[in-house]
Scaffold this motif. Structure first.
Motif, PDB file in Angstrom:
ATOM      1  N   PHE A   1     -21.309  21.613 -12.032  1.00  0.00           N
ATOM      2  CA  PHE A   1     -22.281  21.869 -12.902  1.00  0.00           C
ATOM      3  C   PHE A   1     -23.676  21.894 -12.410  1.00  0.00           C
ATOM      4  CE2 PHE A   1     -19.147  20.211 -15.832  1.00  0.00           C
ATOM      5  CZ  PHE A   1     -19.266  20.972 -17.048  1.00  0.00           C
TER       6      PHE A   1
ATOM      7  N   ALA B   1     -23.940  24.989 -10.152  1.00  0.00           N
ATOM      8  CA  ALA B   1     -24.166  26.110 -10.854  1.00  0.00           C
ATOM      9  C   ALA B   1     -25.519  26.290 -11.185  1.00  0.00           C
ATOM     10  CB  ALA B   1     -23.179  26.073 -11.963  1.00  0.00           C
ATOM     11  N   GLU B   2     -26.264  25.090 -11.659  1.00  0.00           N
ATOM     12  CA  GLU B   2     -27.633  25.205 -12.135  1.00  0.00           C
ATOM     13  C   GLU B   2     -28.527  25.323 -10.905  1.00  0.00           C
ATOM     14  OE1 GLU B   2     -28.464  21.658 -14.604  1.00  0.00           O
ATOM     15  OE2 GLU B   2     -28.058  22.769 -16.406  1.00  0.00           O
TER      16      GLU B   2
ATOM     17  N   TYR C   1     -21.738  15.139 -15.880  1.00  0.00           N
ATOM     18  CA  TYR C   1     -22.851  15.921 -15.901  1.00  0.00           C
ATOM     19  C   TYR C   1     -23.952  15.452 -17.074  1.00  0.00           C
ATOM     20  CZ  TYR C   1     -25.722  20.069 -17.328  1.00  0.00           C
ATOM     21  OH  TYR C   1     -26.716  21.067 -17.746  1.00  0.00           O
TER      22      TYR C   1
ATOM     23  N   LYS D   1     -27.816  14.276 -16.119  1.00  0.00           N
ATOM     24  CA  LYS D   1     -28.989  15.256 -16.853  1.00  0.00           C
ATOM     25  C   LYS D   1     -29.643  13.982 -17.521  1.00  0.00           C
ATOM     26  CE  LYS D   1     -29.404  19.309 -16.011  1.00  0.00           C
ATOM     27  NZ  LYS D   1     -30.387  20.041 -15.526  1.00  0.00           N
ATOM     28  N   ASN D   2     -29.261  13.200 -17.826  1.00  0.00           N
ATOM     29  CA  ASN D   2     -30.058  12.350 -18.771  1.00  0.00           C
ATOM     30  C   ASN D   2     -30.524  10.872 -17.946  1.00  0.00           C
ATOM     31  OD1 ASN D   2     -30.236  13.390 -21.452  1.00  0.00           O
ATOM     32  ND2 ASN D   2     -28.238  13.802 -21.046  1.00  0.00           N
TER      33      ASN D   2
ATOM     34  N   SER E   1     -30.983  14.947 -26.189  1.00  0.00           N
ATOM     35  CA  SER E   1     -29.933  14.511 -25.871  1.00  0.00           C
ATOM     36  C   SER E   1     -29.752  13.222 -25.371  1.00  0.00           C
ATOM     37  CB  SER E   1     -29.221  15.548 -24.889  1.00  0.00           C
ATOM     38  OG  SER E   1     -30.294  15.478 -23.595  1.00  0.00           O
ATOM     39  N   ARG E   2     -31.075  12.709 -24.913  1.00  0.00           N
ATOM     40  CA  ARG E   2     -30.947  11.199 -24.433  1.00  0.00           C
ATOM     41  C   ARG E   2     -30.457  10.243 -25.602  1.00  0.00           C
ATOM     42  NH1 ARG E   2     -33.408  11.582 -19.282  1.00  0.00           N
ATOM     43  NH2 ARG E   2     -34.652  13.160 -19.212  1.00  0.00           N
TER      44      ARG E   2
ATOM     45  N   ILE F   1     -27.004  10.701 -26.782  1.00  0.00           N
ATOM     46  CA  ILE F   1     -26.166   9.861 -25.893  1.00  0.00           C
ATOM     47  C   ILE F   1     -26.080   8.325 -26.474  1.00  0.00           C
ATOM     48  CG2 ILE F   1     -25.527   8.894 -23.768  1.00  0.00           C
ATOM     49  CD1 ILE F   1     -26.218  11.757 -22.386  1.00  0.00           C
TER      50      ILE F   1
ATOM     51  N   GLU G   1     -38.791   9.463 -23.971  1.00  0.00           N
ATOM     52  CA  GLU G   1     -38.718  10.303 -22.520  1.00  0.00           C
ATOM     53  C   GLU G   1     -38.843  11.742 -23.076  1.00  0.00           C
ATOM     54  OE1 GLU G   1     -35.483   8.029 -20.287  1.00  0.00           O
ATOM     55  OE2 GLU G   1     -34.906   8.081 -22.321  1.00  0.00           O
TER      56      GLU G   1
ATOM     57  N   ALA H   1     -33.943  16.428 -21.234  1.00  0.00           N
ATOM     58  CA  ALA H   1     -33.458  16.854 -20.357  1.00  0.00           C
ATOM     59  C   ALA H   1     -33.432  18.401 -20.451  1.00  0.00           C
ATOM     60  CB  ALA H   1     -32.034  16.318 -20.581  1.00  0.00           C
ATOM     61  N   ASP H   2     -33.380  18.912 -19.203  1.00  0.00           N
ATOM     62  CA  ASP H   2     -33.354  20.476 -19.260  1.00  0.00           C
ATOM     63  C   ASP H   2     -31.973  21.086 -18.710  1.00  0.00           C
ATOM     64  OD1 ASP H   2     -34.322  22.979 -18.721  1.00  0.00           O
ATOM     65  OD2 ASP H   2     -34.828  22.457 -16.742  1.00  0.00           O
ATOM     66  N   TYR H   3     -31.667  21.525 -19.864  1.00  0.00           N
ATOM     67  CA  TYR H   3     -30.009  22.421 -19.682  1.00  0.00           C
ATOM     68  C   TYR H   3     -30.379  23.838 -19.278  1.00  0.00           C
ATOM     69  CZ  TYR H   3     -28.758  18.198 -21.704  1.00  0.00           C
ATOM     70  OH  TYR H   3     -28.448  16.689 -21.915  1.00  0.00           O
ATOM     71  N   ARG H   4     -29.405  24.498 -18.470  1.00  0.00           N
ATOM     72  CA  ARG H   4     -29.715  25.743 -17.966  1.00  0.00           C
ATOM     73  C   ARG H   4     -28.504  26.504 -18.369  1.00  0.00           C
ATOM     74  NH1 ARG H   4     -32.268  24.610 -12.335  1.00  0.00           N
ATOM     75  NH2 ARG H   4     -33.766  23.111 -12.876  1.00  0.00           N
TER      76      ARG H   4
ATOM     77  N   PRO I   1     -26.275  28.300 -16.645  1.00  0.00           N
ATOM     78  CA  PRO I   1     -24.816  28.289 -15.716  1.00  0.00           C
ATOM     79  C   PRO I   1     -24.250  26.928 -16.116  1.00  0.00           C
ATOM     80  CG  PRO I   1     -26.932  28.784 -14.440  1.00  0.00           C
ATOM     81  CD  PRO I   1     -27.471  28.536 -15.728  1.00  0.00           C
ATOM     82  N   ALA I   2     -24.730  26.024 -16.586  1.00  0.00           N
ATOM     83  CA  ALA I   2     -23.909  24.833 -16.890  1.00  0.00           C
ATOM     84  C   ALA I   2     -23.166  25.234 -18.217  1.00  0.00           C
ATOM     85  CB  ALA I   2     -24.847  23.558 -17.309  1.00  0.00           C
TER      86      ALA I   2
ATOM     87  N   GLU J   1     -22.013  28.031 -19.005  1.00  0.00           N
ATOM     88  CA  GLU J   1     -21.127  28.966 -18.292  1.00  0.00           C
ATOM     89  C   GLU J   1     -19.854  28.142 -18.026  1.00  0.00           C
ATOM     90  OE1 GLU J   1     -23.975  32.502 -17.131  1.00  0.00           O
ATOM     91  OE2 GLU J   1     -23.025  31.593 -15.753  1.00  0.00           O
ATOM     92  N   VAL J   2     -20.079  27.181 -17.038  1.00  0.00           N
ATOM     93  CA  VAL J   2     -18.981  26.395 -16.580  1.00  0.00           C
ATOM     94  C   VAL J   2     -18.215  25.680 -17.472  1.00  0.00           C
ATOM     95  CG1 VAL J   2     -18.690  24.418 -15.151  1.00  0.00           C
ATOM     96  CG2 VAL J   2     -20.232  26.118 -14.189  1.00  0.00           C
ATOM     97  N   ALA J   3     -19.076  25.008 -18.488  1.00  0.00           N
ATOM     98  CA  ALA J   3     -18.265  24.293 -19.673  1.00  0.00           C
ATOM     99  C   ALA J   3     -17.496  25.261 -20.381  1.00  0.00           C
ATOM    100  CB  ALA J   3     -19.361  23.589 -20.526  1.00  0.00           C
TER     101      ALA J   3
ATOM    102  N   SER K   1     -16.019  28.015 -19.387  1.00  0.00           N
ATOM    103  CA  SER K   1     -14.867  28.337 -18.680  1.00  0.00           C
ATOM    104  C   SER K   1     -14.067  27.377 -18.323  1.00  0.00           C
ATOM    105  CB  SER K   1     -15.246  28.962 -17.170  1.00  0.00           C
ATOM    106  OG  SER K   1     -15.784  27.782 -16.311  1.00  0.00           O
TER     107      SER K   1
END
Lengths: 502, 150
Positions: A221, A224-225, A428, A432-433, B6-7, B10, B65, B68-71, B73-74, B76-78, B80
């Motif tokens: 991950f 990829a990023e 991942y 990220k966190n 997302s923090r 979780i 806080e 988190a920055d999600y992009r 491509p991540a 896409e991987v997930a 796939s």
């Protein structure tokens, strides 16, 4: 002392069998290749290569694993020096001087300095391990359940505290690791817990697919990023002769290498510290107290040598608590401990007495792996530039493929693959966190042993927790444990008070 | 709730997980027996209690806080990976991995043909040589193969 040398000689007779030498050789090559690939590093490297050892007998398998672990440290320096991308956290300090040195057109010299310093650091670390390892095991024999439990609490806490900047997240990761480990059969009564009626969960969550996912797949991950942020590799043709160290270079690197090697070994012996802390300390001490011809951070070989010697010495030193007390000092050694347990070996105070062939064979093989890794690393300098240029686009599906077949091979079922994929996504999200992964892995591998020792101690004391404070060793360890817990809280209160002061 | 991210999610998930562990530990597996000896629920319940407190602290902390920055491509991987697992169950593991390996490079990475062929050969040799030939792993055949064969 003489006894240790005799046992080491016996270890060499085990480690130098054709099969074991071949395993160490293959392990060294694979370790360097995987460690050199940017973005993989020693932890992911060990996790990905763990399934390859399944075919061997336990001693050979662990020798191969030890070689993979050790040579990964050598390999990690390549991407740090040539790409300014540290393969793993200990190589961060390597990049500080290694990359500027390479930019000055001295990449060959930087690589050779790194290899030689790593080798010397490793040898010094191993020699100290030979003498201190059995002594630590003898001390460990005096430990009862309460002392062992207290020691494990210290190890887990110190890793949570050292690895992450955020103690709350460290505690969450540690507790999560322990809770995952409680699934399956209870080690004392044999009752099944937390299986939620699922037949696959009867045996608990398998460590190997979990670690392949958490570390290996999670790395995909990240790759990829960040696929477009990898720096351009140094465009220089390397040769071994072109990078040879002059007498002047050797004079420059000898003092930092020796200092960092001793320092690194002792840091490696501390539970929870490890190679990253060692390389930071080695570099910092060289910067503050060492004689440097060039300023550190601008391409000084003294800085590069100090960091590399310290991290490899710590990698050797980390085997001390791992073999003698069953306490891994880092995420990578936690993976090694998982591998040892998979082979039915239980590292701890009894290991040197009950499995001397294994313990000393492994230590002897580290010497051999160190030498093989040095030779392979030096010979491969001209080709390494090509290895690290493998495009990220090719690495992503390659790592995913290896993760899938590796996880499947562990359980011979899709259950392992599913665990690995879930672990990868969680890993991942953790990255990220800003949740540290090493405490989770360490807690997972130590949890069962910690629980058994806690429960035994409580049975002895008829349920009274005072047993953890009655004996001197456990009392001291519990004080350390509480200090580690309270330190960040007190630090927070003090800093808040300081801010409020006019 | 402006800073819910997302923090927080979780920490909330670990909080729920801790509640389950605590409940089962105390009521299902037991903590102490009549002679003050620890039962299988003691240790997990104790850990869950610590996690419960830490998760609460984590939730409070997460509100301060930066998210988190999600992009892309991540994701896409997930996606796939999910497709790949489904394909492994349906068509078998090795064919699915081969198709995935080639498709990813052609569709996502736009890898040149030479690099594609070379990387497929190298990874194929590793998978076949190490896992099929040497370790003799009986890989998943998939539902379709099982339907045809049995």
């Amino acid at each position: 002392m003489v006894e240790s040398l005799q046992m080491l000689a016996m270890g060499f007779s085990v480690a130098t069998s054709v099969e074991n030498l071949l395993a160490a050789f293959i392990g060294a090559i694979l370790g360097i290749l995987v460690g050199a690939m940017p973005g993989i590093g020693s932890l992911a490297g060990c996790a990905l290569l763990l399934p390859i050892t399944f075919k061997f007998n336990p001693v050979t398998a662990i020798i191969m694993l030890g070689a993979i672990y050790y040579s990964n440290m050598f390999g990690g320096a390549y991407s740090a020096i040539l790409l300014n991308v540290p393969g793993d956290s200990p190589a961060i300090m390597t990049a500080l001087d290694g990359y500027p040195l390479a930019r000055k057109g001295r990449a060959g010299k930087a690589l050779l300095t790194s290899n030689v310093s790593s080798f010397v650091g490793g040898v010094i670390g191993m020699v100290i391990l030979v003498f201190l390892g059995p002594a630590l095991a003898r001390l460990g024999l005096k430990f009862g359940p309460s002392e062992m439990a207290a020691l494990m609490l210290v190890a887990m806490t110190s890793v949570s505290w050292l690895v992450g900047e955020n103690p709350v997240k460290g505690v969450i990761a540690t507790c999560l690791g322990m809770m995952i480990a409680t699934m399956g059969v209870d080690g004392i009564t044999g009752n099944v817990r937390y299986d939620f009626g699922n037949i696959y969960l009867l045996g608990g969550i398998n460590f190997i697919p979990l670690v392949i996912g958490f570390i290996g797949l999670a790395q995909v991950f990240e790759l990829a990023e960040n696929r477009f942020s990898v720096a351009e590799p140094i465009q220089e043709k390397f040769s071994i002769l072109g990078g040879l160290l002059t007498r002047h270079d050797i004079r420059r690197i000898t003092p930092p290498v020796l200092k960092s090697s001793f320092l690194g070994t002792f840091v490696g012996f501390l539970p929870g510290a490890g190679a990253t802390t060692a390389s930071f300390l080695g570099y910092a001490i060289q910067k503050k107290f060492g004689k440097n011809e060039e300023e550190l951070g601008t391409g000084a070989i003294e800085g590069l040598a100090a960091a590399e010697a310290a991290n490899n010495a710590a990698a050797a030193g980390a085997f001390g608590p791992l073999l003698s007390l069953g306490i891994p000092g880092s995420g990578t050694t936690a993976v090694l401990l998982g591998g040892l347990m998979m082979w039915g070996l239980n590292p701890g105070p009894m290991l040197f007495a009950s499995e001397p062939e294994f313990a000393w064979g492994l230590i002897a093989s580290l010497f051999i792996s160190n030498l093989i890794a040095l030779l392979v690393a030096m010979i491969s300098i001209p080709w390494m530039a090509k290895v690290i240029r493998v495009p990220v686009g090719v690495m992503i599906p390659s790592i995913i493929t290896i993760c899938f077949v590796g996880a499947y091979a562990t359980t011979n079922s899709m259950y392992g693959v599913v665990i690995m994929v879930i672990g990868g996504v969680l890993g991942y999200l953790f990255q990220k966190n800003d949740y540290p992964v090493a405490p989770l892995l360490l807690a997972y591998v130590l949890s069962s042993s910690l629980e058994i020792n806690v429960r035994r101690a409580l049975v002895i004391s008829k349920g009274s927790v005072s047993i953890f404070f009655e004996r001197p060793i456990s009392l001291v360890l519990m004080l350390v444990f509480f200090t580690l817990i309270l330190a960040p809280v007190i630090r927070g209160i003090l800093s808040r008070a300081r801010k409020q002061r006019p | 709730m402006r800073n819910l991210n997302s923090r927080t999610v979780i920490a909330f998930c670990t909080f729920l997980l801790a509640l389950v562990w605590l409940y089962l530990g105390i009521y299902e597996y037991g903590v102490w027996d009549a002679r003050h000896r620890p039962l299988p629920g003691l240790f997990p319940a104790g850990i869950a209690a610590v996690l419960l407190a830490a998760s609460l602290a984590g939730m409070v902390q997460s509100l301060r806080e930066k998210p988190a920055d999600y992009r892309r491509p991540a994701f896409e991987v997930a996606a796939s990976l999910v497709l790949l697992v489904a394909a492994c169950f349906t068509f078998g593991m090795l064919p699915s991995l081969l198709v995935y390996f080639v498709l990813w490079q052609v569709l996502v990475e736009k890898t040149p043909v030479r690099a594609l062929v070379l990387s497929t050969l190298v990874v194929g040799a590793i998978v076949w040589g190490v896992f099929v030939w040497w370790l003799q792993i009986p890989f998943e055949n998939g539902i379709i193969y099982d339907l045809i064969m049995y």
